[in-house]
Scaffold this motif. Sequence first.
Motif, PDB file in Angstrom:
ATOM      1  N   SER A 174      75.060  29.692 -10.982  1.00  0.00           N
ATOM      2  CA  SER A 174      74.186  29.440 -12.299  1.00  0.00           C
ATOM      3  C   SER A 174      75.169  30.056 -13.251  1.00  0.00           C
ATOM      4  O   SER A 174      75.265  31.081 -13.536  1.00  0.00           O
ATOM      5  N   PRO A 175      75.748  28.995 -14.234  1.00  0.00           N
ATOM      6  CA  PRO A 175      76.463  29.560 -15.316  1.00  0.00           C
ATOM      7  C   PRO A 175      75.768  30.312 -16.197  1.00  0.00           C
ATOM      8  O   PRO A 175      76.438  31.167 -16.875  1.00  0.00           O
ATOM      9  N   GLU A 176      74.510  30.014 -16.508  1.00  0.00           N
ATOM     10  CA  GLU A 176      73.880  30.715 -17.571  1.00  0.00           C
ATOM     11  C   GLU A 176      73.907  32.026 -17.383  1.00  0.00           C
ATOM     12  O   GLU A 176      73.883  32.912 -18.331  1.00  0.00           O
ATOM     13  N   LYS A 177      74.316  32.623 -16.106  1.00  0.00           N
ATOM     14  CA  LYS A 177      74.443  34.015 -15.772  1.00  0.00           C
ATOM     15  C   LYS A 177      75.447  34.677 -16.323  1.00  0.00           C
ATOM     16  O   LYS A 177      75.473  35.962 -16.374  1.00  0.00           O
ATOM     17  N   ALA A 232      81.823  23.585 -12.215  1.00  0.00           N
ATOM     18  CA  ALA A 232      82.728  23.131 -13.127  1.00  0.00           C
ATOM     19  C   ALA A 232      82.530  24.036 -14.379  1.00  0.00           C
ATOM     20  O   ALA A 232      83.200  24.606 -15.007  1.00  0.00           O
ATOM     21  N   LYS A 233      81.018  24.366 -14.607  1.00  0.00           N
ATOM     22  CA  LYS A 233      80.881  25.044 -15.863  1.00  0.00           C
ATOM     23  C   LYS A 233      81.369  26.550 -15.779  1.00  0.00           C
ATOM     24  O   LYS A 233      81.878  27.081 -16.764  1.00  0.00           O
ATOM     25  N   ILE A 234      81.279  27.117 -14.519  1.00  0.00           N
ATOM     26  CA  ILE A 234      81.240  28.439 -14.458  1.00  0.00           C
ATOM     27  C   ILE A 234      82.877  28.367 -14.627  1.00  0.00           C
ATOM     28  O   ILE A 234      83.576  29.236 -15.362  1.00  0.00           O
ATOM     29  N   TYR A 235      83.675  27.444 -13.826  1.00  0.00           N
ATOM     30  CA  TYR A 235      85.095  27.498 -13.965  1.00  0.00           C
ATOM     31  C   TYR A 235      85.595  27.439 -15.498  1.00  0.00           C
ATOM     32  O   TYR A 235      86.282  28.108 -15.560  1.00  0.00           O
ATOM     33  N   TRP A 236      85.118  26.273 -16.294  1.00  0.00           N
ATOM     34  CA  TRP A 236      85.763  26.227 -17.580  1.00  0.00           C
ATOM     35  C   TRP A 236      85.416  27.274 -18.470  1.00  0.00           C
ATOM     36  O   TRP A 236      86.230  27.576 -19.335  1.00  0.00           O
ATOM     37  N   THR A 237      84.305  27.872 -18.150  1.00  0.00           N
ATOM     38  CA  THR A 237      83.967  29.149 -18.995  1.00  0.00           C
ATOM     39  C   THR A 237      84.701  30.285 -18.852  1.00  0.00           C
ATOM     40  O   THR A 237      85.189  30.772 -19.662  1.00  0.00           O
ATOM     41  N   THR A 238      84.931  30.591 -17.636  1.00  0.00           N
ATOM     42  CA  THR A 238      85.458  31.863 -17.290  1.00  0.00           C
ATOM     43  C   THR A 238      87.108  31.603 -17.606  1.00  0.00           C
ATOM     44  O   THR A 238      87.785  32.349 -18.029  1.00  0.00           O
TER      45      THR A 238
END
Length: 557
Positions: A174-177, A232-238
Amino acid sequence: MNDIKTIIADAIKDLFNEQVSVELTRPDPQFGDFSCNVALQLAKKMANPPAGGPREIAQSLAAKIVEDDKVASAEAAGPGFINITLRDQALWRLANEKPNKYLDGQTIVAEYSDPNPFKVLHAGHLYTSVVGDAIANLLENAGAKVHRVNFGGDVGLHAAKSMWAIIKELGEESPEKLEAVDESQRPDWLASRYIEGNEAYENDDTAKSEIILLNKKIYSLHAENDHDADFAKIYWTTRQWSYDYFDGFYASIGSHFDKYYPESETAQIGLDEVKSHIPDVFQESDGAVIFDGEKFGLHTRVFINSEGLPTYETKDVGLSILKKQDYDFDRSIIMTGNEQDQYMEVVLKAIEQFAPDLSRATTHISHGIVKLQGGVKMSSRKGNFLKAVDVLSSAKDANQQQNGSSDQQISLGAVKYAFLKHRIGGDIIYDPENSVSIHGNSGPYLQYAHARARSILEKSANEPSNPDSEEFDELERTLVQKLSEFSEVIERSSLDLAPHYICTYLYELSQTFNRFYEGSKVIGDDREKLRLGLVSRYGDVLQSGLKLLGIQAPNKV
RNA sequence: GCACCGGUAGCUCAGUGGAUUAGAGCACUUGUCUUCGGAACAAGGGGUCGUAGGUUCGAAUCCUACCCGGUGUACCA
């Protein structure tokens, strides 16, 4: 300096009708301003050398050279050297010579630092950031358009290890976390995840296979340009956190890059290129694609592994092509650790087979390991190594403790100078206390020397004069002689990609100045204006020399 | 094994085939100086330039062999 060479070359032509490349060296000051060994070269070259040999050649050349109005004296010495002393005015003009823009119109790409996203910047990254930046400065100073670029692995096993631990830490995809992680904590948070992921990979077989799967997932995420799935969102964000952290770090050391080349962007280009040269350059072997370096006395290396994934070699091929496309450079400089020396030779040899110009335009330079003086034990436990920030904070602490100063320009200058003063290639033993010392060959010493010179100028009621028509006394002349070396030193430094020449020179210059200053009153003396002119030029040389090294030279310390 | 990089003063290091005496800094010994920012200057001790050969008018520098240390040597980067 080129004027002097021309004078000698003309004399050789007049007297002997020969052409020899004239090299000038700086002899011990007691012998003169320049020394030249052309007579020794000529004696070898001539079909019928004079009976007196090189010594006689040197004598007749000296007699001719001294006719020029820039030259005060020229004498044959030793086995056939010519020692040349300039007239004071000519020497002073040389001391004010502008840098030779011999790289005008050239485009150069300098690649260095090269950290991997998701990982921590260590001391080696700091080292190449500092030295690479200085080299880029030198080339710019010589007239080149320089692009500073940075290559790093945003794909690969280390990224997968990090992603595995990130998801575990979040508890779910969950990327929002991620928002719960404070901005200032992001680099450390990521560093911890990498350590956890690495540990799991080594000690937990289930985790290991999960990570291997994630590795492929990351590659396909790039292939599909997926920015929407939770993973993907987690990857790109971090991943972006990492780049933000790099930017912040580089800014903090007064450096910057024009561009980051993530491996994900070079992999496909490299893969296409390599595949298009099977079997003429690359061959299939045991299910992998290799370059047979042994044909060239090098190692054989795998470019595409048996799973069809590009190795670092292929990503480097892609990077070379991409850099050429982006900048159409005349020259490409790559700086890495010296454990990659033989690896890089293979890659360049492979590239040479299908793009000889590209390979020939590329220079690889490499450096050793940065260690702390006293040999702080490096535990094999992952994550316990010398970090870039550790080096900087050790300098900060030492500066506080020794000098009672919290000036960042001083502690940063100390680290940079400590790195830069050594020839590139060997290991660096970094000693924080030594580096911030105000005695001896250190950054802070030179920063202080500069501030002191500025202070003299400020204190005087007079303006410096340009001593173009006056004769120098002995101490003045020795200083001007040293100042006159500056343009040669920076040219040689950029030609050899060797910033340490500048360090050695600046330190010698400050020693020469101290001797001058000890014996020559400036303010209140009859020769005040002239001497202020020398002090002023000295301050300028120190400042521009330090600037080339990436070190600030404030007027007050 | 093979390849690459390194070995210079007690320590950290410069050293472009050149010149009496292989240089700096730190550390050590002594002196100058009531200081234009003394964070200085001057003098001194300390070296088989890893070892042995070779090339050269001349070698720390180039060549060969060897010794020591580091690194690399097929699917890591």
